[in-house]
Structures are given as C-alpha cells and as structure tokens.
Motif scaffolding. Structure first.
Motif, PDB file in Angstrom:
ATOM      1  N   PHE A  44       0.774  -1.207   0.056  1.00  0.00           N
ATOM      2  CA  PHE A  44       0.083  -0.067  -0.034  1.00  0.00           C
ATOM      3  C   PHE A  44       0.804   1.329   0.055  1.00  0.00           C
ATOM      4  CE2 PHE A  44      -2.722  -3.286   1.993  1.00  0.00           C
ATOM      5  CZ  PHE A  44      -3.691  -3.286   1.193  1.00  0.00           C
ATOM      6  N   ARG A 110      -9.537   2.077   0.899  1.00  0.00           N
ATOM      7  CA  ARG A 110      -8.685   1.558  -0.256  1.00  0.00           C
ATOM      8  C   ARG A 110      -9.279   0.846  -1.526  1.00  0.00           C
ATOM      9  NH1 ARG A 110      -6.291  -4.076   3.016  1.00  0.00           N
ATOM     10  NH2 ARG A 110      -8.128  -5.045   2.953  1.00  0.00           N
ATOM     11  N   ASN A 148      -3.352  -6.310  -4.566  1.00  0.00           N
ATOM     12  CA  ASN A 148      -3.773  -6.880  -3.504  1.00  0.00           C
ATOM     13  C   ASN A 148      -5.280  -7.260  -3.464  1.00  0.00           C
ATOM     14  OD1 ASN A 148      -2.591  -7.789  -0.701  1.00  0.00           O
ATOM     15  ND2 ASN A 148      -4.597  -6.650  -0.224  1.00  0.00           N
ATOM     16  N   GLU A 149      -5.177  -8.540  -3.365  1.00  0.00           N
ATOM     17  CA  GLU A 149      -6.884  -9.111  -3.162  1.00  0.00           C
ATOM     18  C   GLU A 149      -7.759  -8.231  -4.283  1.00  0.00           C
ATOM     19  OE1 GLU A 149      -7.997  -8.981   0.688  1.00  0.00           O
ATOM     20  OE2 GLU A 149      -7.241 -10.848   1.299  1.00  0.00           O
ATOM     21  N   ASN A 246      -2.407 -11.998  -4.563  1.00  0.00           N
ATOM     22  CA  ASN A 246      -2.972 -13.133  -3.472  1.00  0.00           C
ATOM     23  C   ASN A 246      -4.499 -12.921  -3.845  1.00  0.00           C
ATOM     24  OD1 ASN A 246      -2.750 -10.097  -3.129  1.00  0.00           O
ATOM     25  ND2 ASN A 246      -2.918 -10.529  -0.803  1.00  0.00           N
ATOM     26  N   ASP A 269      -5.162 -15.755   0.960  1.00  0.00           N
ATOM     27  CA  ASP A 269      -4.880 -15.346   2.199  1.00  0.00           C
ATOM     28  C   ASP A 269      -6.297 -15.987   2.955  1.00  0.00           C
ATOM     29  OD1 ASP A 269      -3.480 -13.361   1.164  1.00  0.00           O
ATOM     30  OD2 ASP A 269      -4.903 -11.829   0.657  1.00  0.00           O
ATOM     31  N   TYR A 271      -8.182 -16.494   6.583  1.00  0.00           N
ATOM     32  CA  TYR A 271      -8.493 -16.112   8.140  1.00  0.00           C
ATOM     33  C   TYR A 271      -9.371 -16.690   8.777  1.00  0.00           C
ATOM     34  CZ  TYR A 271      -5.492 -11.828   6.737  1.00  0.00           C
ATOM     35  OH  TYR A 271      -4.448 -11.410   6.457  1.00  0.00           O
ATOM     36  N   GLU A 302      -1.281 -14.490   3.268  1.00  0.00           N
ATOM     37  CA  GLU A 302      -1.536 -13.909   4.408  1.00  0.00           C
ATOM     38  C   GLU A 302      -2.483 -14.918   5.333  1.00  0.00           C
ATOM     39  OE1 GLU A 302      -3.887 -10.474   3.953  1.00  0.00           O
ATOM     40  OE2 GLU A 302      -2.481  -9.826   2.411  1.00  0.00           O
ATOM     41  N   PHE A 310     -12.067  -7.657  11.389  1.00  0.00           N
ATOM     42  CA  PHE A 310     -13.122  -7.585  10.816  1.00  0.00           C
ATOM     43  C   PHE A 310     -14.231  -8.462  11.132  1.00  0.00           C
ATOM     44  CE2 PHE A 310      -9.974 -10.384   8.493  1.00  0.00           C
ATOM     45  CZ  PHE A 310     -10.864 -11.532   8.564  1.00  0.00           C
ATOM     46  N   PHE A 340      -0.312 -11.386   7.464  1.00  0.00           N
ATOM     47  CA  PHE A 340      -0.439  -9.895   7.512  1.00  0.00           C
ATOM     48  C   PHE A 340      -0.686  -9.629   8.980  1.00  0.00           C
ATOM     49  CE2 PHE A 340      -3.134  -6.268   8.393  1.00  0.00           C
ATOM     50  CZ  PHE A 340      -2.342  -5.490   7.303  1.00  0.00           C
ATOM     51  N   GLU A 350      -6.516  -0.754  10.753  1.00  0.00           N
ATOM     52  CA  GLU A 350      -6.408  -2.199  11.083  1.00  0.00           C
ATOM     53  C   GLU A 350      -5.429  -2.170  12.571  1.00  0.00           C
ATOM     54  OE1 GLU A 350      -7.021  -4.672   7.325  1.00  0.00           O
ATOM     55  OE2 GLU A 350      -4.952  -3.762   7.245  1.00  0.00           O
ATOM     56  N   HIS A 353      -5.847  -5.162  14.655  1.00  0.00           N
ATOM     57  CA  HIS A 353      -5.582  -6.632  13.834  1.00  0.00           C
ATOM     58  C   HIS A 353      -4.208  -6.945  14.249  1.00  0.00           C
ATOM     59  CE1 HIS A 353      -4.671  -9.476  10.652  1.00  0.00           C
ATOM     60  NE2 HIS A 353      -5.981  -9.330  10.246  1.00  0.00           N
TER      61      HIS A 353
HETATM   62  C1  GLA Z   1      -6.649  -8.856   3.834  1.00  0.00           C
HETATM   63  C2  GLA Z   1      -5.592  -7.788   3.284  1.00  0.00           C
HETATM   64  C3  GLA Z   1      -4.673  -7.245   4.003  1.00  0.00           C
HETATM   65  C4  GLA Z   1      -5.355  -6.775   5.381  1.00  0.00           C
HETATM   66  C5  GLA Z   1      -5.904  -8.158   5.821  1.00  0.00           C
HETATM   67  C6  GLA Z   1      -6.673  -7.900   7.282  1.00  0.00           C
HETATM   68  O1  GLA Z   1      -6.184  -9.960   3.691  1.00  0.00           O
HETATM   69  O2  GLA Z   1      -4.773  -8.165   1.958  1.00  0.00           O
HETATM   70  O3  GLA Z   1      -4.076  -5.940   3.526  1.00  0.00           O
HETATM   71  O4  GLA Z   1      -6.249  -5.884   5.249  1.00  0.00           O
HETATM   72  O5  GLA Z   1      -6.967  -8.418   5.067  1.00  0.00           O
HETATM   73  O6  GLA Z   1      -7.043  -9.176   7.622  1.00  0.00           O
END
Ligand code: GLA
Length: 666
Positions: A44, A110, A148-149, A246, A269, A271, A302, A310, A340, A350, A353
C-alpha cells in the motif's frame, strides 16, 4: 518455483512506511530472531512512492531493499496499485468506481479504482514499470506481488463502456446478446449498444444472464489489470522472478481457475475464525482449493498471528492454534506461510488487527509462538517444498455456476453455493479423506471419486466430462440443484440435464421442495436439510434411501446407478459424512491412516505423513506399520505417537533412507 533454495517461505507483509526509520533496525533484529526469510513490501505504498502525479520517491525503498538483502531476507515486492493516492481521484474522478446505485466510492479506505478506467491503468502501469526497472535486478527480490486481493466492482460509465466491448467480443451482435439474455422476457430487448448497461439499481429482479455476464466481465476486467502489470514486471525480469497476486479465500468476485492459469505462483489469504470449532476444516478447504488452482505447491500469503479486526467479535488464537494452522497449510501443499502483517499498526483502520510482532512486543505470547514456528519450519526444508499432497477424491467447483446460482428469484435463497461446498468438504474432512478441488472440465481420470456438491450451471463440455468419467469406471457423487442450466443460465429441459439424469438413474424431476431454515425432512436412517425433491427413479437405478413421511413419503432421497450417486437433499453432517465415506470406500479410497481419534487429521505430502490435532486435548495416534521419525522433534516412534493439544507431527519413515532430504519433486 516458490522456494528455489528449498526453504519454506516464512514472513509477512511488512509496512515500514508506517514507522520511523529507527524502528527498521529493530524490525530486522526481531525478524532474525523469528527466522523470517521473506517480507512483502510495498503493498500500500503508492502515495509514498508517488506523492504527486509523476513524482517518485524511491529512496526509502532503496534503503529497505538493501537492508533486507544485507540480512538475507528475501523480498516479495508488491505493485502498490490496490490503493491509489487521493490525488488520482481528485484529478481524475473517472478513476473512482461507482456502486450499483450510482454512488461514487471515494478515497479514504482502499481499492477505490475503476478497473476499466484507462487513466487508472495508465498511472498503475507507470508506477509498476518504474518499480520493475529499479528493483528487477535487486538481489533481495524473490517474487512479484501484483496489486492486492483484486475485488472491486464498478457500475459506472467507465465500466459500462468496457462491458459493451466485452459483450461485443462474446456475442458479436445484439441479436445474439438478446437471445442469450432472454430479453423477450419483460420487454428487455436492447436495440442499440448504448442501451446495454451494467446491472444497476432496478425496480425488481434483474436479468439473470446480464448479472452473470457482468460477473464474468468484472473478473475479466480485473484480470486485464493484473495481466498488464504482470507483463510489465515480466518484461524487466523475464523468466527469473515469479509473479503472483493474492486471492481472498473462496472469493466470489474472481474466476480463480482462469486467474491461476496466469500466475507463476498461486497465493491466497486465509483467516479462519479461532472461535469456529471447524476453523481447521475451513483452513483445509481454502488450502485444497488453492492447491487445485495451483496444480501443486502454493503460497499462503496472509494469515493472522492473532485476532483479526473484521468480525463483529474478534477472538485471539489460543496457544498452539496458530502453529497448528500454519503446519496444516504446509501439509496441504503450501511452500510458504506468511502473515498479515509483520508489525501491528499503531494507527489506521487495522490497528486492532494482530501482527507477528503485536502491541505486546517481543515478550508477547504471539511473537513467542511465531519464533517457535520460525525455528521449526527449517526442519521441513529440503524434504517438503516442491512435493505433492495426495488425494484420491476431487471436489468440483466453478465460479460461473456460483455466480448463476447465487441470484434472487430462485427456488430457495437459503441454498448458498459456498455453504453447500463447505458442508461437503466438511463431511469428507470429518471422514478423514483428503481431497483436491478441480474444475468440472478438468481431466478427472486420476481420481477414484469425484464429488459434486452443487453445480447448478454445467456446460456441455463439463457434462460430457462427467459422463465419460463415470463410463471409464469413476465414482461420481452428485448433490442436488446440479445440471439445471446451460452456460447462459437457460433451463435445461426435464428439471435436470438429460445426460446427467441418465447417468444418475433419474427418470423425472417433478418438483423441488426446498426447506425452511429450521426444517428437516425425514429419510430412512437420517434427516435431510435445506432441500428435498420429488423425483422418480429410472428402472435400473437403486434407491439407497427414501423419504419417510410427508409429501415425499417413499420417494427416493438418495439413489444411484452403478457408480453414480445422487443426493436430492443435504443430509445432516454425520449422515453426509457417512454417505460420502461409504461411496469412497467402495471406490477404493483409503484414508492415510486407518484409525484416527476424533479431531485428528492426517495428510500425506511427499514422503511426510502430517498428523494434526485440532482437538483441545492430547490424542494418541496408532501409526501405520514401520518406524517413523518426527522431523519437528527428531523423535522416533514405532507404534503410536502422542499429539499435544493442537499438536503437530511430521513423520517420515525411519531407517529406510527416505525423508532425509530425499524430496519427491513431482
Ligand atoms: C486482507 C488484506 C490485508 C489486510 C488483511 C486483514 O487479507 O490483504 O491488507 O487488510 O486482509 O485481515
């Protein structure tokens, strides 16, 4: 290749621009202490790299790249294009996406970019190219991480223009588009291209094929952004530095089969919720899907060291759980396990986080566990990376089917593709049967059994593939609401495609009887949930289980024709598990370990047998014959091994010469 030096990648997103430079030396010290060998930089950093249009500030990144190299830490370098600086939106408002209500998605978070904006793409290409030129030959560079994502939607004018171009290419002319979209319905016929728009806010149910095509277009438009940046970095590092982007886990917005084919390394990623008793199953499912996309080893880009921020309530990971899920990813084919993020932020959205180094600092329990993982992973280096995880069962999944089935106006809004997929994966996971994921048009010959939780949309090619798989002796287990429509979301006559009905032994599907959330339907030996069906079996079909009582009394609930099975309801978890295990056993599928205690998972990867205890109590596992050595502890075991709560063992045959660096590279 993810690990050219045979080491498992270990590290995380590193956002040093959030910290004064004095902190960087401490970062390096702690990274060394934790065994970190890879950091992802620059995800970022756009506003820092390009503070105003065309300006460049690379000095800080130069220093970081050198610092990492000096300490033997590789860099996964990101293009910063997921978060444009505010000036881009201010100077070029057309780069900002619009939602389906026509509202602008502003900067301030973002990902506020329109994938179809040529101005966005021009600025993204410029910063990407400058990064590639500057760092393409830097000795610290290990991998390119594009954006990113990718996940944005745009319903604005930029997207409308690009959508029309995409549709012209797909259909050639408006007549074909009108035909495919079924616009005879509700007077939706479009007479010129300007009348073709994204599925913006409308009065009532929208055109389903328009929605489906818009999903396809969005995935493709985002992929064009990815490909443009990928090609730029490749141009400056041809064949040397692998490229990835990712994915979000099981994310609806991208056809990840198509995307993965365009990546050198497939990364994701993941979670899982630490409070979810099935978090380990979720982690396994994401891993299995990503491995399927990669066709082999993949990268966990990640995960969280502790809580995320979140969910409504964000729980920490109890001691050992993070380690377990990390090794689980490796067992399921990951050649890199990253987080991450490296250092938990003090500011920004975050800040709650977790990071590998949390607010508690190096004394913190989380960092201590990170250090332990970093100490242990090298024991798997050389043996594990590059090897394949074994599975005899393929679970089929397709984004286009998900997109088509997930719309309003269908028999039951409670039937969600992702939930059904998870239920089936769970059933197989609880039956201790490892699985791969595959696309319905993939070659399935290598699998003893193919499971189709739900493929509402099946192309002719996919249908032919399933038929020929079963004709060649394969076992197919198929869930309800499958084979209902063609690629344009047009109903196939007979309540289900005729080829599939014949294969499964179904004569006629008369009616679907979806269930309310709290309802179940009785079947002989179990209860069904979510769905039931009024169907008649073909004469040569075998009814495995019938409905009992109610409107469907005596009608088939589960039936089969030879090695092709059909489940017209979603059996409760234990029953689904037993059914799938029964079909698998008949197909000759054997679990990696014959008897496993509840909560223990066994996965074979190359020469290594991973045992993973998802339970909160120690468990004793009876081992297959022979002597084994645990790569993590060096201990030798013959008959059984004890796994602590959330414990892991990585066993190789002892005394046969295998497993001591003799990796099976496939
Ligand atoms: C995503 C994003 C990261 C961050 C994480 C938080 O995976 O790629 O930048 O925001 O979530 O869990």
């Amino acid at each position: 290749m993810i690990t050219p030096d045979g080491r498992i990648l270990f590290g995380g997103d590193y956002n040093p621009e959030q910290w004064p430079e004095e902190v960087w030396a401490d970062d390096v010290r702690l990274m060394k202490a934790a065994g970190v060998n890879s950091v992802t930089l620059g995800v970022f950093s756009w506003a820092k790299l390009e503070p105003r249009p065309g300006a460049r500030d690379f000095g800080w990144l130069d220093r970081l790249m050198d610092l990492m190299h000096e300490h033997g830490i590789g860099v996964v370098l990101a293009t910063p294009t997921a978060s444009p600086p505010p000036w881009l939106g201010r100077l070029h408002p057309e780069t900002l996406p619009r939602d389906e209500h026509g509202q602008i998605v502003w900067w301030g978070a973002r990902q506020q970019f329109s994938h179809s904006s040529l101005v966005y793409r021009r600025y993204a290409a410029a910063i990407t190219e400058d990064l590639a030129v500057r760092y393409g030959h830097h000795p610290a560079l290990r991998m390119w991480h594009i954006n990113n994502e990718y996940c944005t939607f745009d319903y604005g004018d930029e997207a409308a223009r690009a959508f029309r171009v995409w549709l012209r290419e797909r259909y050639g002319c408006l007549d074909a588009l009108n035909e495919a979209w079924g616009t005879a319905f509700w007077s939706q016929r479009v007479d010129c291209w300007d009348e073709v728009i994204p599925p913006r806010r409308a009065q009532y149910l929208k055109n389903p094929t328009q929605l489906l095509d818009f999903r396809r277009f969005t995935s493709d438009a985002l992929m064009e952004c990815y490909l443009a940046e990928r090609d730029l970095v490749r141009r400056h590092t041809p064949g040397v530095i692998p490229v990835t982007t990712n994915f979000m886990p099981l994310w609806i917005g991208q056809d990840a089969w198509a995307w993965s084919a365009q990546e050198d390394v497939v990364s994701v990623d993941s979670y899982p919720d630490p409070r979810d008793p099935l978090g380990g199953q979720y982690n396994a499912m994401i891993a299995d899907l990503t491995r399927g996309q990669a066709g082999g080893p993949w990268l966990l880009m990640e995960q969280a060291a502790g809580p995320v921020n979140f969910r409504g309530v964000n729980h920490p990971k109890p001691p050992g759980l993070g380690r377990l899920w990390t090794f689980q990813a490796v067992a399921h084919g990951a050649d890199g396990v990253c987080y991450f993020q490296w250092r938990q932020s003090r500011q920004g959205a975050e800040k709650f986080h977790s990071g590998m180094v949390g607010h508690a600092g190096e004394e913190g329990r989380t960092f201590q566990e990170i250090k332990r993982i970093g100490r242990e992973l090298p024991a798997l280096g050389g043996t594990v990376p590059g090897t394949h995880t074994s599975a005899d069962i393929a679970v089929l999944h397709d984004w286009h089917s998900w997109w088509a089935s997930g719309q309003d106006g269908r028999p039951s809004s409670l039937v969600r593709h992702e939930d059904v997929l998870r239920s089936w994966h769970r059933a197989l996971w609880e039956a201790k049967l490892p699985v791969d994921f595959a696309h319905p048009e993939h070659d399935l010959a290598a699998y003893r059994m193919v499971a189709v939780p739900q493929l509402y949309l099946l192309t002719d090619a996919a249908l032919d593939n399933l038929v020929s798989y079963v004709r060649s002796g394969g076992t197919l287990v198929c869930g309800f609401f499958t084979g209902i429509v063609d690629g344009d979301d047009r109903i196939r006559p007979g309540g289900m495609d005729a080829r599939l009905r014949e294969l499964l032994g179904i004569r006629t599907v008369h009616e679907w009887w979806p269930l309310e959330a709290e309802d179940t339907v009785d079947c002989v030996r179990f209860r069904g949930t979510l769905w039931s069906e009024e169907l008649t079996a073909a004469e040569d079909a075998t009814v495995v289980t019938a409905y009992r009582g109610g409107e469907l009394d005596g009608l088939p609930a589960v039936l089969r024709r030879g090695s092709a099975w059909y489940l017209s309801t979603l059996p409760e978890p234990e029953a689904l598990s037993a059914l799938l295990a029964g079909a698998a056993a008949e197909a000759g599928v054997r679990p990696p370990v014959a008897e496993l205690p509840a909560g223990v998972e066994a996965v074979r990867r190359g020469t290594v047998l991973f045992l993973l205890n998802h339970g909160r109590r120690p468990a004793d596992v009876t081992l297959p014959t022979g002597t084994h050595r645990d790569l993590l502890t060096g201990e030798v075991a013959t008959d059984s091994v004890r796994l602590e709560r959330y414990g892991v063992a990585a066993l190789v045959p002892h005394g046969t010469g295998t497993g001591s660096g003799a990796a099976q590279h496939v």
